[in-house]
Design a protein around this motif. Structure first.
Motif, PDB file in Angstrom:
ATOM      1  N   CYS A  74      -3.874   0.136 -12.340  1.00 44.06           N
ATOM      2  CA  CYS A  74      -4.739  -0.426 -11.295  1.00 44.06           C
ATOM      3  C   CYS A  74      -4.372  -1.879 -11.022  1.00 44.06           C
ATOM      4  O   CYS A  74      -4.048  -2.638 -11.934  1.00 44.06           O
ATOM      5  CB  CYS A  74      -6.188  -0.343 -11.765  1.00 44.06           C
ATOM      6  SG  CYS A  74      -7.358  -1.016 -10.593  1.00 44.06           S
ATOM      7  N   ARG A 129      -5.201   9.348  -8.643  1.00 42.25           N
ATOM      8  CA  ARG A 129      -6.109  10.119  -9.493  1.00 42.25           C
ATOM      9  C   ARG A 129      -7.306  10.677  -8.742  1.00 42.25           C
ATOM     10  O   ARG A 129      -7.936  11.615  -9.222  1.00 42.25           O
ATOM     11  CB  ARG A 129      -6.564   9.256 -10.670  1.00 42.25           C
ATOM     12  CG  ARG A 129      -5.451   9.008 -11.679  1.00 42.25           C
ATOM     13  CD  ARG A 129      -5.896   8.079 -12.797  1.00 42.25           C
ATOM     14  NE  ARG A 129      -5.957   6.704 -12.334  1.00 42.25           N
ATOM     15  CZ  ARG A 129      -4.983   5.816 -12.500  1.00 42.25           C
ATOM     16  NH1 ARG A 129      -3.896   6.153 -13.134  1.00 42.25           N
ATOM     17  NH2 ARG A 129      -5.108   4.595 -12.034  1.00 42.25           N
ATOM     18  N   GLY A 157      -6.480  -4.044  -9.888  1.00 44.71           N
ATOM     19  CA  GLY A 157      -7.619  -4.908 -10.178  1.00 44.71           C
ATOM     20  C   GLY A 157      -8.521  -5.182  -8.989  1.00 44.71           C
ATOM     21  O   GLY A 157      -9.438  -5.991  -9.088  1.00 44.71           O
ATOM     22  N   PHE A 158      -8.269  -4.499  -7.872  1.00 49.25           N
ATOM     23  CA  PHE A 158      -9.133  -4.738  -6.706  1.00 49.25           C
ATOM     24  C   PHE A 158     -10.509  -4.109  -6.942  1.00 49.25           C
ATOM     25  O   PHE A 158     -11.486  -4.815  -7.187  1.00 49.25           O
ATOM     26  CB  PHE A 158      -8.473  -4.214  -5.429  1.00 49.25           C
ATOM     27  CG  PHE A 158      -9.369  -4.351  -4.227  1.00 49.25           C
ATOM     28  CD1 PHE A 158      -9.851  -5.597  -3.856  1.00 49.25           C
ATOM     29  CD2 PHE A 158      -9.744  -3.242  -3.483  1.00 49.25           C
ATOM     30  CE1 PHE A 158     -10.694  -5.727  -2.756  1.00 49.25           C
ATOM     31  CE2 PHE A 158     -10.586  -3.370  -2.383  1.00 49.25           C
ATOM     32  CZ  PHE A 158     -11.066  -4.612  -2.025  1.00 49.25           C
ATOM     33  N   GLY A 159     -10.562  -2.803  -6.880  1.00 50.38           N
ATOM     34  CA  GLY A 159     -11.824  -2.110  -7.200  1.00 50.38           C
ATOM     35  C   GLY A 159     -12.994  -2.523  -6.329  1.00 50.38           C
ATOM     36  O   GLY A 159     -14.124  -2.578  -6.803  1.00 50.38           O
ATOM     37  N   PHE A 185     -15.439  -5.149  -7.470  1.00 51.73           N
ATOM     38  CA  PHE A 185     -15.011  -5.579  -8.809  1.00 51.73           C
ATOM     39  C   PHE A 185     -14.300  -6.930  -8.734  1.00 51.73           C
ATOM     40  O   PHE A 185     -14.499  -7.794  -9.587  1.00 51.73           O
ATOM     41  CB  PHE A 185     -14.090  -4.531  -9.445  1.00 51.73           C
ATOM     42  CG  PHE A 185     -13.572  -4.908 -10.806  1.00 51.73           C
ATOM     43  CD1 PHE A 185     -14.336  -4.675 -11.948  1.00 51.73           C
ATOM     44  CD2 PHE A 185     -12.326  -5.505 -10.970  1.00 51.73           C
ATOM     45  CE1 PHE A 185     -13.868  -5.035 -13.206  1.00 51.73           C
ATOM     46  CE2 PHE A 185     -11.855  -5.866 -12.230  1.00 51.73           C
ATOM     47  CZ  PHE A 185     -12.631  -5.626 -13.351  1.00 51.73           C
ATOM     48  N   CYS A 191      -4.840   3.748  -7.221  1.00 54.07           N
ATOM     49  CA  CYS A 191      -5.598   4.624  -8.139  1.00 54.07           C
ATOM     50  C   CYS A 191      -6.218   5.821  -7.432  1.00 54.07           C
ATOM     51  O   CYS A 191      -6.164   6.935  -7.929  1.00 54.07           O
ATOM     52  CB  CYS A 191      -6.691   3.825  -8.820  1.00 54.07           C
ATOM     53  SG  CYS A 191      -6.046   2.433  -9.747  1.00 54.07           S
ATOM     54  N   HIS A 192      -6.843   5.574  -6.274  1.00 49.89           N
ATOM     55  CA  HIS A 192      -7.552   6.676  -5.624  1.00 49.89           C
ATOM     56  C   HIS A 192      -6.595   7.689  -4.998  1.00 49.89           C
ATOM     57  O   HIS A 192      -6.909   8.866  -4.910  1.00 49.89           O
ATOM     58  CB  HIS A 192      -8.549   6.134  -4.599  1.00 49.89           C
ATOM     59  CG  HIS A 192      -9.710   5.433  -5.244  1.00 49.89           C
ATOM     60  ND1 HIS A 192     -10.513   4.552  -4.564  1.00 49.89           N
ATOM     61  CD2 HIS A 192     -10.181   5.489  -6.502  1.00 49.89           C
ATOM     62  CE1 HIS A 192     -11.441   4.087  -5.404  1.00 49.89           C
ATOM     63  NE2 HIS A 192     -11.247   4.639  -6.584  1.00 49.89           N
ATOM     64  N   SER A 238     -15.657  -2.078 -14.504  1.00 50.73           N
ATOM     65  CA  SER A 238     -14.616  -1.097 -14.223  1.00 50.73           C
ATOM     66  C   SER A 238     -14.222  -1.185 -12.763  1.00 50.73           C
ATOM     67  O   SER A 238     -15.051  -1.475 -11.904  1.00 50.73           O
ATOM     68  CB  SER A 238     -15.139   0.317 -14.524  1.00 50.73           C
ATOM     69  OG  SER A 238     -14.317   1.296 -13.921  1.00 50.73           O
ATOM     70  N   THR A 239     -12.939  -0.890 -12.484  1.00 58.52           N
ATOM     71  CA  THR A 239     -12.502  -0.837 -11.089  1.00 58.52           C
ATOM     72  C   THR A 239     -12.618   0.572 -10.538  1.00 58.52           C
ATOM     73  O   THR A 239     -12.213   0.822  -9.409  1.00 58.52           O
ATOM     74  CB  THR A 239     -11.032  -1.276 -10.956  1.00 58.52           C
ATOM     75  OG1 THR A 239     -10.224  -0.339 -11.679  1.00 58.52           O
ATOM     76  CG2 THR A 239     -10.800  -2.666 -11.505  1.00 58.52           C
ATOM     77  N   LEU A 240     -13.126   1.505 -11.346  1.00 59.21           N
ATOM     78  CA  LEU A 240     -13.203   2.922 -10.970  1.00 59.21           C
ATOM     79  C   LEU A 240     -11.807   3.495 -10.723  1.00 59.21           C
ATOM     80  O   LEU A 240     -11.629   4.338  -9.847  1.00 59.21           O
ATOM     81  CB  LEU A 240     -14.092   3.133  -9.732  1.00 59.21           C
ATOM     82  CG  LEU A 240     -15.504   2.534  -9.790  1.00 59.21           C
ATOM     83  CD1 LEU A 240     -16.211   2.744  -8.454  1.00 59.21           C
ATOM     84  CD2 LEU A 240     -16.325   3.160 -10.921  1.00 59.21           C
ATOM     85  N   CYS A 241     -10.836   3.046 -11.514  1.00 55.10           N
ATOM     86  CA  CYS A 241      -9.459   3.485 -11.281  1.00 55.10           C
ATOM     87  C   CYS A 241      -9.221   4.910 -11.750  1.00 55.10           C
ATOM     88  O   CYS A 241      -8.248   5.549 -11.363  1.00 55.10           O
ATOM     89  CB  CYS A 241      -8.456   2.545 -11.949  1.00 55.10           C
ATOM     90  SG  CYS A 241      -8.148   2.863 -13.700  1.00 55.10           S
TER      91      CYS A 241
END
Lengths: 244, 469
Positions: A172, A143, A174-176, A179, A139-140, B368-371
């Motif tokens: 995603c 985005r 699901g790691f986060g 999270f 994700c990072h 939220s995972t901040l994705c």
């Protein structure tokens, strides 16, 4: 050009092979790399969990360590995104001189694939890796940093490598960060879907530019005995026929 | 009809853990969100100027919020000049009392409702019930939720968690007690279900004299209210009854008609994935034969406005694009958020409107995972991850976590401490159990922990002089 490696605390502690691969790769491409020993952590875990003060202290430390270099290379999309997105915000709540230092340091920080493609101007890094690989963009990277197709352009130039597309790649895992600990059920459900998609590609290796996401997906791949290995982008790009 | 409220639900992680076990729910949600997601992506891609439209939407909303006091007074003046009555409500209780008094003054004991998030936010239906007034929802999905004695789980598609066979059962069992019964031999064909709802609602529209609506937008310069909808039930409610009461959040303002052009493009594409919504109704003040009341609702909004980072949540136009792209919403479902605003926007709006006093509200910024998928999808560019992180900074943290974070901070403060911790970890690596205790058990339930290497990168660099030896 003085290039500093920001190896990141997760890589330093749990995935030192990624750091060694970055060193091998950048040396092969003619870079003189330094590892500032004073570096620790970008502060992402603190900031994202709600501890901005601790995060600000680590941001100050980061800036102190890396301000003197021409470029800083990090083999982690989320840590690079942390520096680029969050440091200016953290600095806004600090004093003016810190904001100035942050504004000078932040543009010099690059994710590995950005550094290779944008700064060094290479996509063929001379790698050889004769395996079927699928790539999870994270994700990072996707985005936060907007890495776009830089990582896959690098992988496409690797001799022997067969790149297979990953369904739902932009979703995603699901790691986060915390999270995965704070919302374990949803995190596990997300990773379950990711792992099903990875296994469905028939790839031998799941590649990404972030070991945190890989640790999470890899932990599930291993628990489910899928036989799919995880590898950081740097490790594939560092591989040559000589390392076979 | 349920008399309860969302309050008192357990915290998000517990709600979500239960929801992910419900395979029917997960299937329904995945199918629905992925369908809308795909439609939205394709109609957004059609517009070459989407990025500019999005920037314009953000700018207009920010400008309006910065000058909200001025525009609200302009709106009040315009509505009053057009024969409408404007009421100001500081909180839910005041808004509910105003509406109940207005309905009682008509002598009626029932109202029809246009789908409205603001009235759900204040629990209007329940408040009216206590005053002996029955509120009938007329939006198809809201009707399903109301008949099923259920909670909405999505901003745009409140019954997203239901499939059509469940809906058929609800209609057959409950419609009769609310008015016209479901037809004999009702099937679960969408057309048959829609026809049953149409017949049921038609009687309701023609017999009810008071309507309650919300609004998608209010135009300050003319005093015009705007409702966008797909089914036409809203227009029936807005035009047929003798008294129309609209409850609208104060952030729904736009300065001028010209600004509407931007949002009539942004909203339908983001919400239903349509180029244009089927019905757009506008009304200005009172029309002949109808009395009009506008209740302007604050209910925490001015407090949100005071927060420099958090205030961007007030740009929200309730399109629900963020819900449809959110991987957490897709698995946890809307009910887990315990709020009329679920999904990513709910995770930042609800704790701001209600405060983070309850365990549920304190857990929402962590849902939220901040994705970042929500930020990309948002048509008014609300940086939801930024607000989530901001709210986490203001949340109260559990003691064990505080200690852990402080310890980690202490280690990271000095590189020598980090190196020492790494060496200690390496020495103890054979003793790390496969199942970790305490809060970390959530990790090892489904994942293997990575092997701890014998040597950290920094020790390797030291030992080999960066690989030179």
């Amino acid at each position: 050009m003085r290039v500093a490696l920001f190896i990141t605390c997760v890589n330093d502690t749990l995935f030192p092979g990624t750091g060694r691969a970055v060193v091998t790769l950048l040396r092969r491409l003619g870079c003189d790399v330094e590892f500032p020993q004073a570096q620790t952590c970008c502060g992402q875990m603190h900031v994202n969990t709600g501890y901005p003060e601790e995060g600000r202290r680590l941001a100050r430390h980061f800036v102190d360590v890396f301000a003197e270099y021409d470029a800083v290379v990090a083999p982690s999309g989320s840590c690079a995104a942390m520096v680029r997105e969050q440091y200016p915000r953290l600095a806004r709540a600090g004093d003016a001189s810190f904001a100035g230092e942050v504004a000078e340091t932040v543009p010099k920080v690059h994710d590995l694939s950005e550094f290779l493609v944008d700064v060094l101007g290479v996509t063929d890094v001379g790698a050889y890796f004769p395996h079927r690989v699928t790539y999870h963009p994270t994700c990072h990277s996707l985005r936060g940093l907007r890495l776009g197709d830089r990582p896959t352009r690098l992988l496409e130039q690797v001799r022997g490598l067969e790149l297979v597309p990953l369904p739902g790649a932009e979703e995603c895992c699901g790691f986060g960060g915390t999270f995965a600990v704070k919302n374990p059920a949803v995190s596990a459900a997300m990773c379950g879907d990711k792992v099903r998609n990875v296994a469905g590609t028939g790839a031998e290796v799941l590649c990404a530019a972030d070991n945190s996401c890989l640790m999470h997906i890899g932990g599930t791949l291993k628990r489910q005995r899928t036989g799919v290995r995880i590898m950081h982008l740097a490790e594939i790009l560092a591989a040559t026929e000589a390392t076979r | 009809m349920s008399g309860g409220t969302f309050l008192g639900m357990p915290a998000f992680p517990r709600n979500a853990a239960a929801a992910v076990q419900d395979s029917q729910l997960r299937f329904n949600l995945r199918k629905a969100t992925h369908t809308i997601r795909g439609k939205r992506a394709s109609v957004v891609a059609e517009l070459p100027d989407w990025a500019e439209l999005r920037a314009a939407g953000k700018e207009i909303k920010d400008h309006t919020l910065r000058n909200l006091d001025r525009y609200l007074l302009q709106l009040e003046e315009a509505v009053t000049a057009a024969g409408g009555h404007v009421h100001w409500a500081a909180d839910a209780a005041e808004a509910n009392r105003i509406v109940a008094d207005l309905v009682k003054a008509t002598g009626e004991t029932s109202v029809v409702k246009v789908k409205s998030m603001a009235t759900q936010e204040i629990g209007l239906n329940e408040a009216l019930q206590e005053e002996g007034i029955t509120a009938y929802e007329t939006d198809l999905a809201e009707l399903i939720v109301q008949l099923g004695d259920d909670w909405p789980s999505h901003i745009l598609v409140p019954a997203i968690h239901r499939n059509r066979s469940e809906i058929r059962e609800i209609f057959q069992e409950k419609m009769a007690s609310y008015g016209r019964a479901a037809p004999e031999g009702l099937t679960d064909e969408p057309r048959a279900l829609a026809e049953a709802a149409r017949l049921h609602l038609r009687e309701r529209f023609l017999s009810t004299k008071v309507a309650v609506s919300g609004a998608n937008f209010m135009i300050a310069e003319t005093g015009t209210l705007v409702v966008l909808e797909s089914e036409g039930n809203g227009r029936m409610c807005l035009t047929l009854p003798e008294t129309l009461i609209s409850v609208v959040g104060i952030e729904k303002l736009l300065p001028s008609w010209r600004d509407l052009e931007v949002f009539l493009q942004l909203l339908p594409r983001s919400s239903t994935g349509e180029r244009m919504n089927p019905y757009t109704s506008t009304w200005t003040g009172a029309v002949e034969g109808q009395e009009f009341h506008l209740v302007l609702l604050d209910n925490g909004r001015t407090r949100v406005l005071a927060d420099e980072v958090g205030r961007q949540a007030l740009r929200c136009i309730r399109c629900s694009a963020c819900l449809n792209v959110c991987p957490v919403y897709e698995r946890a479902g809307g009910h887990a958020y315990g709020s009329v605003y679920p999904g990513p926007i709910g995770a930042i709006l609800t704790p701001q409107l209600r405060g983070m006093g309850s365990a549920l509200d304190a857990s929402l910024p962590y849902a939220s995972t901040l994705c970042g998928a929500c930020f990309d999808a948002c048509p008014v560019a609300i940086d939801i991850p930024e607000v989530l992180v901001h709210l986490r900074g203001k949340a109260r943290h559990p003691r064990a976590e505080r200690l852990g974070m402080r310890a980690a901070g202490w280690v990271f403060d000095r590189p020598a401490r980090l190196a020492g911790a790494q060496r200690l970890g390496a020495r103890l690596r054979r003793f790390v159990p496969g199942r970790l205790p305490g809060p970390l058990a959530g990790w090892t339930d489904t994942r293997d922990i990575p092997d701890i290497p014998a040597e950290s990168f920094r020790d390797w660099w030291d030992r080999t002089d960066g690989g030179a030896r």
